[in-house]
Design an enzyme around this catalytic site. Structure first.
Site, PDB file in Angstrom:
ATOM      1  N   CYS A   2      81.420 137.216  36.181  1.00 34.00           N
ATOM      2  CA  CYS A   2      80.887 135.691  36.187  1.00 34.00           C
ATOM      3  C   CYS A   2      80.424 135.053  37.053  1.00 34.00           C
ATOM      4  O   CYS A   2      79.609 135.916  38.676  1.00 34.00           O
ATOM      5  CB  CYS A   2      82.619 135.373  37.076  1.00 34.00           C
ATOM      6  SG  CYS A   2      82.381 134.002  37.797  1.00 34.00           S
ATOM      7  N   GLU A 104      81.780 130.235  30.816  1.00 35.38           N
ATOM      8  CA  GLU A 104      81.579 131.693  30.421  1.00 35.38           C
ATOM      9  C   GLU A 104      80.718 131.447  28.892  1.00 35.38           C
ATOM     10  O   GLU A 104      80.607 129.927  28.467  1.00 35.38           O
ATOM     11  CB  GLU A 104      82.291 132.644  30.438  1.00 35.38           C
ATOM     12  CG  GLU A 104      81.930 133.917  29.409  1.00 35.38           C
ATOM     13  CD  GLU A 104      81.327 134.246  30.635  1.00 35.38           C
ATOM     14  OE1 GLU A 104      79.760 134.160  30.612  1.00 35.38           O
ATOM     15  OE2 GLU A 104      81.504 134.994  31.732  1.00 35.38           O
TER      16      GLU A 104
END
Length: 221
Positions: A2, A104
């Protein structure tokens, strides 16, 4: 992993969502939270939950150089309980890192396309985080990292790793001021079910941490 996320919303909503008694000093929204920035987190001080800002990128208390934090924005949950940088934090310095979505990058045949990923039916949610205090001379840093795991289901098509998003019922348990064996915490994380996620593509405008406005979350679809 992340590496970017968002936090958009009203402070009063956040206080209500996480049952916080005190207002959040210097609260601000962000369309593009990036490593090295101050990020909103919740800890428990032994009396109550408190929200405040930690620098994203863990600097262990024993580190010689705070620049190590740029390499420690994430911690692998599968091994954090045995790693010197994380195992004692797993035991007693757990935090909630607050977001409303994360980014992402999905690899296609030609390029990587950023996706904005949200939790279905939840405006705000919490990543499972760890925090530490580093002091050297007159300088003190409070820093954090986000725990990650192998992706499953929905996320597997986007990236092979994902942040651990805590179920609502587990948030207070995660930050409670109780010391556990690091291995216990590792096993606890394995028991949490993944939330239902949704995603849509956004512009590579978000690739630059300097960009922080509504264009970051504008859908390409």
């Amino acid at each position: 992993m992340c590496g970017r996320y968002t936090l958009l919303g009203d402070q009063l909503e956040l206080l209500d969502e996480f049952a916080l008694e005190q207002p959040i000093d210097d609260f601000h929204e962000s369309y593009n939270v990036a490593p090295g920035q101050q990020v909103l987190a919740i800890i428990h001080d032994g009396k109550r939950k408190r929200a405040g800002y930690l620098r994203w990128g863990l600097v262990p208390s024993w580190a010689d150089d705070p620049k190590i934090g740029y390499k420690m924005i994430n911690a692998r949950s599968e091994t954090a309980h045995v790693k010197p940088s994380f195992k004692q934090l797993m035991a007693k310095r757990r935090c909630l890192i607050i977001a409303d979505s994360f980014y992402e990058w999905k690899q296609t045949d030609k390029e990587k396309i950023p996706q904005r990923i949200q939790v279905e039916n939840r405006k705000f949610f919490a990543f499972a985080g760890l925090w530490d205090k580093w002091t050297q001379g007159d300088e003190t840093l409070f820093t954090c990292t986000i725990l990650t795991k192998d992706s499953h289901g929905f996320m597997k098509d986007i990236h092979h790793r994902m942040p651990i998003i805590l179920p609502k019922h587990a948030e207070d348990e995660w930050v409670q001021p109780v010391q556990f064996a690091p291995s216990q915490v590792s096993e606890l994380l394995k028991q949490f079910e993944d939330p239902t996620l949704t995603a849509y593509p956004v512009s590579t405008y978000v690739n630059s941490a300097k960009n922080n406005d509504q264009q970051c979350i504008a859908s390409l679809a």
